[in-house]
Design a protein around this motif. Structure first.
Motif, PDB file in Angstrom:
ATOM      1  N   ALA A 298       0.649   8.025  -9.508  1.00 32.28           N
ATOM      2  CA  ALA A 298      -0.533   7.173  -9.494  1.00 32.28           C
ATOM      3  C   ALA A 298      -1.406   7.497  -8.294  1.00 32.28           C
ATOM      4  CB  ALA A 298      -0.111   5.709  -9.443  1.00 32.28           C
ATOM      5  N   LEU A 299      -2.691   7.238  -8.425  1.00 25.07           N
ATOM      6  CA  LEU A 299      -3.623   7.401  -7.309  1.00 25.07           C
ATOM      7  C   LEU A 299      -3.346   6.293  -6.300  1.00 25.07           C
ATOM      8  CD1 LEU A 299      -6.144   8.700  -6.040  1.00 25.07           C
ATOM      9  CD2 LEU A 299      -7.508   7.114  -7.406  1.00 25.07           C
ATOM     10  N   CYS A 300      -3.077   6.681  -5.061  1.00 30.87           N
ATOM     11  CA  CYS A 300      -2.782   5.717  -4.000  1.00 30.87           C
ATOM     12  C   CYS A 300      -3.280   6.256  -2.669  1.00 30.87           C
ATOM     13  CB  CYS A 300      -1.278   5.494  -3.843  1.00 30.87           C
ATOM     14  SG  CYS A 300      -0.460   4.697  -5.211  1.00 30.87           S
TER      15      CYS A 300
ATOM     16  N   VAL B 109      -9.887   2.547  -2.801  1.00 28.39           N
ATOM     17  CA  VAL B 109      -9.537   3.557  -3.793  1.00 28.39           C
ATOM     18  C   VAL B 109     -10.498   3.384  -4.965  1.00 28.39           C
ATOM     19  CG1 VAL B 109      -7.754   4.484  -5.310  1.00 28.39           C
ATOM     20  CG2 VAL B 109      -7.101   3.439  -3.147  1.00 28.39           C
TER      21      VAL B 109
ATOM     22  N   ARG C 202       0.609   0.712   1.105  1.00 25.48           N
ATOM     23  CA  ARG C 202      -0.209   1.511   0.179  1.00 25.48           C
ATOM     24  C   ARG C 202      -1.170   0.618  -0.583  1.00 25.48           C
ATOM     25  NH1 ARG C 202       3.453   5.897  -3.056  1.00 25.48           N
ATOM     26  NH2 ARG C 202       4.184   7.017  -1.236  1.00 25.48           N
TER      27      ARG C 202
ATOM     28  N   CYS D 135      -2.898   0.958  -4.443  1.00 27.18           N
ATOM     29  CA  CYS D 135      -2.857   1.751  -5.668  1.00 27.18           C
ATOM     30  C   CYS D 135      -3.463   0.976  -6.838  1.00 27.18           C
ATOM     31  CB  CYS D 135      -1.417   2.098  -6.039  1.00 27.18           C
ATOM     32  SG  CYS D 135      -0.433   2.838  -4.745  1.00 27.18           S
TER      33      CYS D 135
ATOM     34  N   LYS E 284      -4.169   0.368 -10.840  1.00 27.13           N
ATOM     35  CA  LYS E 284      -3.370   0.662 -12.028  1.00 27.13           C
ATOM     36  C   LYS E 284      -4.107   1.633 -12.938  1.00 27.13           C
ATOM     37  CE  LYS E 284      -0.835  -3.603 -12.025  1.00 27.13           C
ATOM     38  NZ  LYS E 284      -0.340  -4.729 -12.761  1.00 27.13           N
TER      39      LYS E 284
ATOM     40  N   ARG F 225      -5.091   8.307 -11.731  1.00 32.63           N
ATOM     41  CA  ARG F 225      -4.377   9.360 -11.026  1.00 32.63           C
ATOM     42  C   ARG F 225      -5.290  10.169 -10.107  1.00 32.63           C
ATOM     43  NH1 ARG F 225      -1.689  13.307  -9.766  1.00 32.63           N
ATOM     44  NH2 ARG F 225      -1.290  15.301 -10.655  1.00 32.63           N
TER      45      ARG F 225
ATOM     46  N   VAL G 289      -0.923  10.545  -4.445  1.00 34.98           N
ATOM     47  CA  VAL G 289      -0.889   9.790  -3.194  1.00 34.98           C
ATOM     48  C   VAL G 289      -1.406  10.645  -2.050  1.00 34.98           C
ATOM     49  CG1 VAL G 289       0.601   8.603  -1.537  1.00 34.98           C
ATOM     50  CG2 VAL G 289       1.114   8.480  -3.973  1.00 34.98           C
TER      51      VAL G 289
END
Length: 112
Positions: A20-22, A35, A53, A55, A57, A60, A83
Motif C-alpha cells: 500500500a502507499l504509505c 499522502v 505511518r 496510509c 486505503k 499504491r 512505502v
C-alpha cells in the motif's frame, strides 16, 4: 478473495498483495504528513509521531509529503510507490527519503 493457508507449497498459488502507499515518519519529532493517491487525487493528512505511518486505503502509487505543521507551506514531497520513509527533515529543502538513498547507492554501483 480466496483465503490462503500459510503453507509453503501453496505460496505460489496465493500471491502477496501489492504494498500500500504509505509515508512513515522516521524522525524524532512529530510531523504533519500527507499522502495523495495518483489517479483519484484522494488525499489524507495527519500529524504523525516518530515511527508512525499514514496510509490511505486502496492506493499504491501517489505523492507523499512532510511538513513541520499543518500551517506550513514549505515541506518535502516525493512521488512514491509503496512505502517511503522520511529519514531526515529540515527547513529549506534539506530532507532525505529512504527511496532517495537506495537510488543514490544504485547509481554508485553499491548495494543498498
Amino acid at each position: 478473495m480466496p483465503v490462503c493457508p500459510v503453507i509453503l507449497s501453496a505460496a505460489p498459488l496465493c500471491p502477496l498483495p501489492a504494498a500500500a502507499l504509505c509515508v512513515a515518519n522516521e524522525r524524532r519529532e512529530t510531523l504533519y504528513l500527507t499522502v495523495e493517491a495518483a489517479g483519484t487525487g484522494d488525499r489524507i493528512a495527519a500529524l504523525r509521531t516518530p515511527g508512525e505511518r499514514l496510509c490511505p486505503k486502496g492506493s499504491r502509487i501517489g505523492t507523499v509529503a512532510a511538513f513541520v505543521s499543518a500551517a506550513e507551506i514549505e515541506g518535502s514531497s516525493r512521488l512514491a510507490a509503496g512505502v517511503d520513509r522520511l529519514r531526515a527533515f529540515a527547513r529549506f529543502d534539506r530532507y532525505t527519503w529512504a527511496s532517495q538513498q537506495i537510488e543514490s547507492e544504485d547509481a554508485l554501483g553499491q548495494d543498498p
